[in-house]
Design a protein around this motif. Structure first.
Motif, PDB file in Angstrom:
ATOM      1  N   PRO A  23      43.943  50.844  50.210  1.00 28.62           N
ATOM      2  CA  PRO A  23      44.266  52.048  50.888  1.00 28.62           C
ATOM      3  C   PRO A  23      44.021  53.076  49.796  1.00 28.62           C
ATOM      4  CG  PRO A  23      45.933  50.314  50.848  1.00 28.62           C
ATOM      5  CD  PRO A  23      44.746  49.979  49.858  1.00 28.62           C
ATOM      6  N   THR A  24      43.848  54.396  50.557  1.00 25.18           N
ATOM      7  CA  THR A  24      43.604  55.548  49.850  1.00 25.18           C
ATOM      8  C   THR A  24      45.003  56.225  48.935  1.00 25.18           C
ATOM      9  OG1 THR A  24      44.483  56.954  51.536  1.00 25.18           O
ATOM     10  CG2 THR A  24      42.236  56.709  51.269  1.00 25.18           C
ATOM     11  N   SER A  25      46.132  55.528  49.250  1.00 23.89           N
ATOM     12  CA  SER A  25      47.302  56.018  48.486  1.00 23.89           C
ATOM     13  C   SER A  25      47.606  55.129  47.177  1.00 23.89           C
ATOM     14  CB  SER A  25      48.281  55.829  49.350  1.00 23.89           C
ATOM     15  OG  SER A  25      48.636  54.503  49.978  1.00 23.89           O
ATOM     16  N   TRP A  26      46.636  53.901  47.204  1.00 15.95           N
ATOM     17  CA  TRP A  26      46.552  53.166  45.832  1.00 15.95           C
ATOM     18  C   TRP A  26      45.189  53.586  45.109  1.00 15.95           C
ATOM     19  CZ3 TRP A  26      47.506  47.669  48.283  1.00 15.95           C
ATOM     20  CH2 TRP A  26      48.804  47.676  48.907  1.00 15.95           C
ATOM     21  N   SER A  27      45.086  54.625  44.900  1.00 13.98           N
ATOM     22  CA  SER A  27      44.021  55.297  44.161  1.00 13.98           C
ATOM     23  C   SER A  27      43.656  54.529  42.798  1.00 13.98           C
ATOM     24  CB  SER A  27      43.812  56.713  44.180  1.00 13.98           C
ATOM     25  OG  SER A  27      45.011  57.233  43.505  1.00 13.98           O
ATOM     26  N   GLN A  28      44.739  54.351  42.153  1.00 15.69           N
ATOM     27  CA  GLN A  28      44.566  53.845  40.838  1.00 15.69           C
ATOM     28  C   GLN A  28      45.328  52.624  40.777  1.00 15.69           C
ATOM     29  OE1 GLN A  28      45.178  56.814  38.056  1.00 15.69           O
ATOM     30  NE2 GLN A  28      46.851  55.893  37.373  1.00 15.69           N
ATOM     31  N   GLY A  29      44.782  51.499  39.912  1.00 20.17           N
ATOM     32  CA  GLY A  29      45.738  50.211  39.738  1.00 20.17           C
ATOM     33  C   GLY A  29      44.989  49.354  38.957  1.00 20.17           C
ATOM     34  N   ALA A  30      45.430  48.285  38.656  1.00 17.22           N
ATOM     35  CA  ALA A  30      44.879  46.958  37.923  1.00 17.22           C
ATOM     36  C   ALA A  30      45.615  45.896  38.379  1.00 17.22           C
ATOM     37  CB  ALA A  30      45.174  47.234  36.626  1.00 17.22           C
TER      38      ALA A  30
ATOM     39  N   MET B 272      40.777  43.358  36.882  1.00 20.18           N
ATOM     40  CA  MET B 272      39.890  44.365  37.279  1.00 20.18           C
ATOM     41  C   MET B 272      40.982  45.569  37.316  1.00 20.18           C
ATOM     42  SD  MET B 272      39.538  43.881  41.427  1.00 20.18           S
ATOM     43  CE  MET B 272      40.856  43.835  42.518  1.00 20.18           C
ATOM     44  N   ALA B 273      40.234  46.886  37.203  1.00 23.00           N
ATOM     45  CA  ALA B 273      40.885  47.950  37.449  1.00 23.00           C
ATOM     46  C   ALA B 273      40.220  48.928  38.245  1.00 23.00           C
ATOM     47  CB  ALA B 273      41.100  48.472  35.734  1.00 23.00           C
ATOM     48  N   TRP B 274      40.910  49.746  38.786  1.00 18.56           N
ATOM     49  CA  TRP B 274      39.992  50.946  39.648  1.00 18.56           C
ATOM     50  C   TRP B 274      40.888  52.201  39.301  1.00 18.56           C
ATOM     51  CZ3 TRP B 274      43.426  47.190  41.384  1.00 18.56           C
ATOM     52  CH2 TRP B 274      44.402  47.487  42.239  1.00 18.56           C
ATOM     53  N   LYS B 275      40.024  53.423  39.577  1.00 19.56           N
ATOM     54  CA  LYS B 275      40.878  54.790  39.384  1.00 19.56           C
ATOM     55  C   LYS B 275      39.885  55.511  40.376  1.00 19.56           C
ATOM     56  CE  LYS B 275      42.137  58.072  35.978  1.00 19.56           C
ATOM     57  NZ  LYS B 275      42.134  58.179  34.411  1.00 19.56           N
ATOM     58  N   ALA B 276      40.496  56.594  40.952  1.00 23.27           N
ATOM     59  CA  ALA B 276      39.934  57.340  42.075  1.00 23.27           C
ATOM     60  C   ALA B 276      39.290  56.404  43.057  1.00 23.27           C
ATOM     61  CB  ALA B 276      39.020  58.471  41.395  1.00 23.27           C
ATOM     62  N   GLY B 277      39.772  55.407  43.525  1.00 23.74           N
ATOM     63  CA  GLY B 277      39.348  54.311  44.372  1.00 23.74           C
ATOM     64  C   GLY B 277      38.129  53.707  43.866  1.00 23.74           C
ATOM     65  N   SER B 278      37.630  54.008  42.798  1.00 23.34           N
ATOM     66  CA  SER B 278      36.416  53.153  42.218  1.00 23.34           C
ATOM     67  C   SER B 278      36.666  52.209  41.063  1.00 23.34           C
ATOM     68  CB  SER B 278      35.390  54.055  41.909  1.00 23.34           C
ATOM     69  OG  SER B 278      35.151  54.666  43.162  1.00 23.34           O
TER      70      SER B 278
END
Length: 167
Positions: free
Chosen positions: A99-106, A120-126
Motif C-alpha cells: 500500500p502507498t501508505s506503507w512507503s517504508q518498512g522492513a 528486506m527493507a524498503w523506502k519510498a515504496g522501493s
C-alpha cells in the motif's frame, strides 16, 4: 460478496478478501479491506469481534480474523507459492501489493517455502535491501526473485547455510 449481507459482517471474511486482493497484487483493494476490517471488527485490544445479532451483549471474540490478519499482511509484502516438485525453481515475489501508505518498512526473518528466510527493507515504496538466508535448506535450490513484475536477478542457487545479499 463485499461483506454487506446480514450474515456477512464477520472480520474473517474481510481479512480473507484482503488476502485475496494481496495475492492478486491489488494494493488498493487489499488495504481497503484490511482497514475496513480493523475499523469494523477489531476492538481496541486488537481482538477480532463479531456481532451476528447487532446487539452489544452478543458480541463474540472471533479467532479466525486474528489468525488471518498477519497472513494477509505478509501476503501483501512477500509471496512464495509452492511448487509441485522440490527440484523446480522457487519464485519469491517481494512487495506484490504494498500500500502507498506503507512507503517504508522492513521485515526480518520471514520464513518462506523450503526453509528460506528473507530480510528486506524498503523506502519510498522501493526495495533498498534484500537478503536470503538458508539455515535449514537441504541441497542447492534455484530461487528467482521478482519485484514489481521484473526478475531482480538471475536465478540464484541457494544452499544450506548460505546468506545471499540480493539487493
Amino acid at each position: 460478496g463485499i461483506g454487506t449481507a446480514p450474515d456477512a459482517d464477520a472480520g474473517w471474511g474481510k481479512i480473507w478478501r484482503a488476502a485475496c486482493w494481496a495475492q492478486l497484487g491489488n494494493s488498493t483493494r487489499f488495504y481497503d479491506q484490511l482497514s475496513y476490517a480493523i475499523s469494523r471488527n477489531f476492538a481496541a485490544n486488537l481482538f477480532s469481534l463479531y456481532n451476528p445479532f447487532n446487539t452489544a451483549e452478543n458480541t463474540l471474540f472471533q479467532m479466525d480474523a486474528n489468525g488471518g490478519f498477519p497472513a494477509a499482511v505478509l501476503n501483501a509484502l512477500i509471496q512464495a507459492p509452492d511448487t509441485q516438485y522440490l527440484s523446480e525453481t522457487l519464485t519469491i515475489t517481494l512487495l506484490p501489493a504494498l500500500p502507498t501508505s506503507w512507503s517504508q518498512g522492513a521485515l526480518r526473518g520471514v520464513r518462506v517455502r523450503r526453509g528460506l528466510e528473507v530480510d528486506m527493507a524498503w523506502k519510498a515504496g522501493s526495495l533498498t535491501a534484500v537478503t536470503l538466508k538458508a539455515p535449514r535448506l537441504q541441497g542447492g535450490k534455484q530461487i528467482k526473485v521478482i519485484v514489481k513484475g521484473k526478475n531482480l536477478n538471475k536465478e540464484l542457487l541457494v544452499g544450506r547455510g548460505n546468506v545471499i545479499k540480493v539487493l
